[in-house]
Design a protein around this motif. Structure first.
Motif, PDB file in Angstrom:
ATOM      1  N   LYS A  46      51.864  43.578  25.742  1.00 56.92           N
ATOM      2  CA  LYS A  46      51.170  44.818  26.070  1.00 56.92           C
ATOM      3  C   LYS A  46      52.139  45.983  26.316  1.00 56.92           C
ATOM      4  O   LYS A  46      51.703  47.099  26.608  1.00 56.92           O
ATOM      5  N   ALA A  47      53.439  45.669  26.211  1.00 60.43           N
ATOM      6  CA  ALA A  47      54.478  46.692  26.370  1.00 60.43           C
ATOM      7  C   ALA A  47      54.380  47.399  27.723  1.00 60.43           C
ATOM      8  O   ALA A  47      54.616  48.592  27.834  1.00 60.43           O
ATOM      9  N   GLN A  48      53.979  46.631  28.744  1.00 61.78           N
ATOM     10  CA  GLN A  48      53.963  47.196  30.092  1.00 61.78           C
ATOM     11  C   GLN A  48      54.033  46.050  31.099  1.00 61.78           C
ATOM     12  O   GLN A  48      53.616  44.931  30.818  1.00 61.78           O
ATOM     13  N   THR A  49      54.595  46.335  32.254  1.00 63.78           N
ATOM     14  CA  THR A  49      54.676  45.327  33.305  1.00 63.78           C
ATOM     15  C   THR A  49      53.277  44.937  33.751  1.00 63.78           C
ATOM     16  O   THR A  49      52.433  45.800  34.001  1.00 63.78           O
ATOM     17  N   GLN A  50      53.048  43.640  33.823  1.00 66.93           N
ATOM     18  CA  GLN A  50      51.715  43.160  34.151  1.00 66.93           C
ATOM     19  C   GLN A  50      51.516  43.048  35.660  1.00 66.93           C
ATOM     20  O   GLN A  50      51.719  42.002  36.257  1.00 66.93           O
ATOM     21  N   GLY A  51      51.103  44.149  36.268  1.00 66.92           N
ATOM     22  CA  GLY A  51      50.724  44.111  37.667  1.00 66.92           C
ATOM     23  C   GLY A  51      49.405  43.380  37.808  1.00 66.92           C
ATOM     24  O   GLY A  51      48.789  42.982  36.825  1.00 66.92           O
ATOM     25  N   LEU A  52      48.934  43.243  39.035  1.00 67.06           N
ATOM     26  CA  LEU A  52      47.703  42.486  39.250  1.00 67.06           C
ATOM     27  C   LEU A  52      46.511  43.162  38.588  1.00 67.06           C
ATOM     28  O   LEU A  52      45.604  42.491  38.085  1.00 67.06           O
ATOM     29  N   GLY A  53      46.514  44.498  38.540  1.00 63.29           N
ATOM     30  CA  GLY A  53      45.424  45.205  37.883  1.00 63.29           C
ATOM     31  C   GLY A  53      45.394  44.937  36.388  1.00 63.29           C
ATOM     32  O   GLY A  53      44.330  44.705  35.798  1.00 63.29           O
ATOM     33  N   ALA A  54      46.560  44.949  35.768  1.00 56.95           N
ATOM     34  CA  ALA A  54      46.639  44.695  34.328  1.00 56.95           C
ATOM     35  C   ALA A  54      46.255  43.262  33.992  1.00 56.95           C
ATOM     36  O   ALA A  54      45.648  42.997  32.948  1.00 56.95           O
ATOM     37  N   LEU A  55      46.585  42.327  34.882  1.00 61.32           N
ATOM     38  CA  LEU A  55      46.250  40.929  34.635  1.00 61.32           C
ATOM     39  C   LEU A  55      44.739  40.719  34.573  1.00 61.32           C
ATOM     40  O   LEU A  55      44.248  39.834  33.885  1.00 61.32           O
ATOM     41  N   ALA A  56      44.013  41.559  35.297  1.00 58.68           N
ATOM     42  CA  ALA A  56      42.558  41.439  35.292  1.00 58.68           C
ATOM     43  C   ALA A  56      41.946  41.933  33.985  1.00 58.68           C
ATOM     44  O   ALA A  56      40.766  41.679  33.716  1.00 58.68           O
ATOM     45  N   GLN A  57      42.740  42.618  33.158  1.00 62.55           N
ATOM     46  CA  GLN A  57      42.222  43.194  31.916  1.00 62.55           C
ATOM     47  C   GLN A  57      42.561  42.381  30.673  1.00 62.55           C
ATOM     48  O   GLN A  57      42.303  42.810  29.551  1.00 62.55           O
ATOM     49  N   ILE A  58      43.135  41.216  30.834  1.00 65.36           N
ATOM     50  CA  ILE A  58      43.520  40.398  29.678  1.00 65.36           C
ATOM     51  C   ILE A  58      42.277  39.966  28.914  1.00 65.36           C
ATOM     52  O   ILE A  58      41.268  39.559  29.499  1.00 65.36           O
ATOM     53  N   THR A  59      42.353  40.067  27.584  1.00 64.67           N
ATOM     54  CA  THR A  59      41.201  39.791  26.721  1.00 64.67           C
ATOM     55  C   THR A  59      41.374  38.464  25.979  1.00 64.67           C
ATOM     56  O   THR A  59      42.457  37.860  25.976  1.00 64.67           O
ATOM     57  N   ILE A  60      40.308  38.045  25.323  1.00 63.05           N
ATOM     58  CA  ILE A  60      40.369  36.836  24.495  1.00 63.05           C
ATOM     59  C   ILE A  60      41.396  37.009  23.388  1.00 63.05           C
ATOM     60  O   ILE A  60      42.129  36.079  23.044  1.00 63.05           O
TER      61      ILE A  60
END
Length: 305
Positions: A46-60
């Motif tokens: 995703k070319a960005q650090t996966q903070g907790l908010g970003a982890l919640a947006q992971i898709t199939i």
């Protein structure tokens, strides 16, 4: 790189696996590697650090990309399934803690793989293995040692690590041994007279004195006996006997379960003796078929009478 928040969350989850679920250190190490690799991939993907908010947006789609990237010559379906299981367990915990919906991760399917069922030895083959091992060493005490170890595997259903983990203080063997197995789980295992006698024969012949804190089973030079030595002894014996490569120390434990079941033992009781968390694992160990299970069920169920 993994964000500090994600790294802290992973560390907290691993601590809980140890404290609340009794996960063994090897399991925790595997979990740490699998989840950290996943988080690192998502950071790059995703070319960005996966903070907790970003982890919640992971898709199939993200999950499919991770699986496609992870699968390779050294990561087969079984290993991939283990990695996915670790990631799902972490996400299930994280979603509950952070209050997001983890469906994309939890709905991802593991690749199919065929489970290899253990191959227990026939009763005659197990006896022949022990008899053959007794004749192999030039040193009588080593022969007695090897017989004692294999008798514990077959007669008590011990893992090789459990048998070799016995200390001098455990001898003479009692009527029942308290064994600490995988994940720190304790179980009580009855000791057959034949196993007790085999260990006594070994101790009488062993040139090294029995010491309470020292390993019960000694290598030729007096140190702790390692599993490789027993594997080599069995390898030589199976070649002489014409047995398949599956006739390993672990196969003696499989044989313990199967032979008990064949003699009318209860599957649930055998599960306890082996220290399995799941009855399905015991069923795989015994390689029983559905017809055999139905036979046990029909004999034991209250409505069968």
């Amino acid at each position: 790189m993994i964000s500090p928040a994600a790294r802290d969350a992973l560390a907290t989850w691993l601590d809980q696996q140890r404290a609340l679920h009794g996960a063994a250190e090897n399991t925790v190490t595997a979990y740490r590697g699998d989840v950290a690799d996943f988080l690192a991939f998502m950071t790059s993907h995703k070319a960005q650090t996966q903070g907790l908010g970003a982890l919640a947006q992971i898709t199939i789609s993200d999950m499919r990309a991770w699986m496609a990237r992870t699968r390779g010559p050294n990561v087969g379906p079984r290993s991939m399934a283990r990695k996915l299981s670790a990631v799902k367990a972490f996400y299930r915990w994280l979603a509950e803690r952070e209050g997001f919906e983890p469906t994309a991760v939890l709905s991802t399917r593991a690749p199919k793989f065929t489970k290899k069922l253990p191959r227990p030895l026939a009763v005659d083959a197990a006896r022949a293995m022990i008899d053959c091992v007794e004749l192999q060493s030039r040193h009588p005490w080593v022969a007695a040692r090897d017989v004692a170890v294999l008798t514990l595997l077959w007669g008590c259903g011990l893992r090789i690590s459990e048998a070799l983990g016995l200390k001098g203080a455990d001898a003479p063997l009692p009527d029942a041994l308290r064994i600490t197995g995988k994940g720190g789980k304790e179980r009580v295992v009855p000791v057959l007279p034949a196993a007790r006698a085999a260990v006594e024969d070994y101790l009488r012949a062993c040139p090294y004195p029995r010491e309470d804190t020292a390993p019960l089973f000694r290598a030729v030079r007096g140190g702790a006996l390692g599993p490789r030595a027993i594997s080599q002894v069995m390898s030589q014996a199976r070649m002489q006997l014409g047995l398949p490569a599956s006739a390993t120390p672990h196969a003696m434990r499989h044989s313990f379960a199967t032979h008990l079941l064949d003699a009318g033992g209860d599957l649930r009781a055998i599960q306890e003796l082996l220290g399995h968390a799941s009855l399905s694992t015991t069923q795989a160990y015994t390689a029983v078929d559905t017809a055999r299970l139905l036979e046990v069920y029909n004999r034991a169920h209250p409505k069968a009478g």
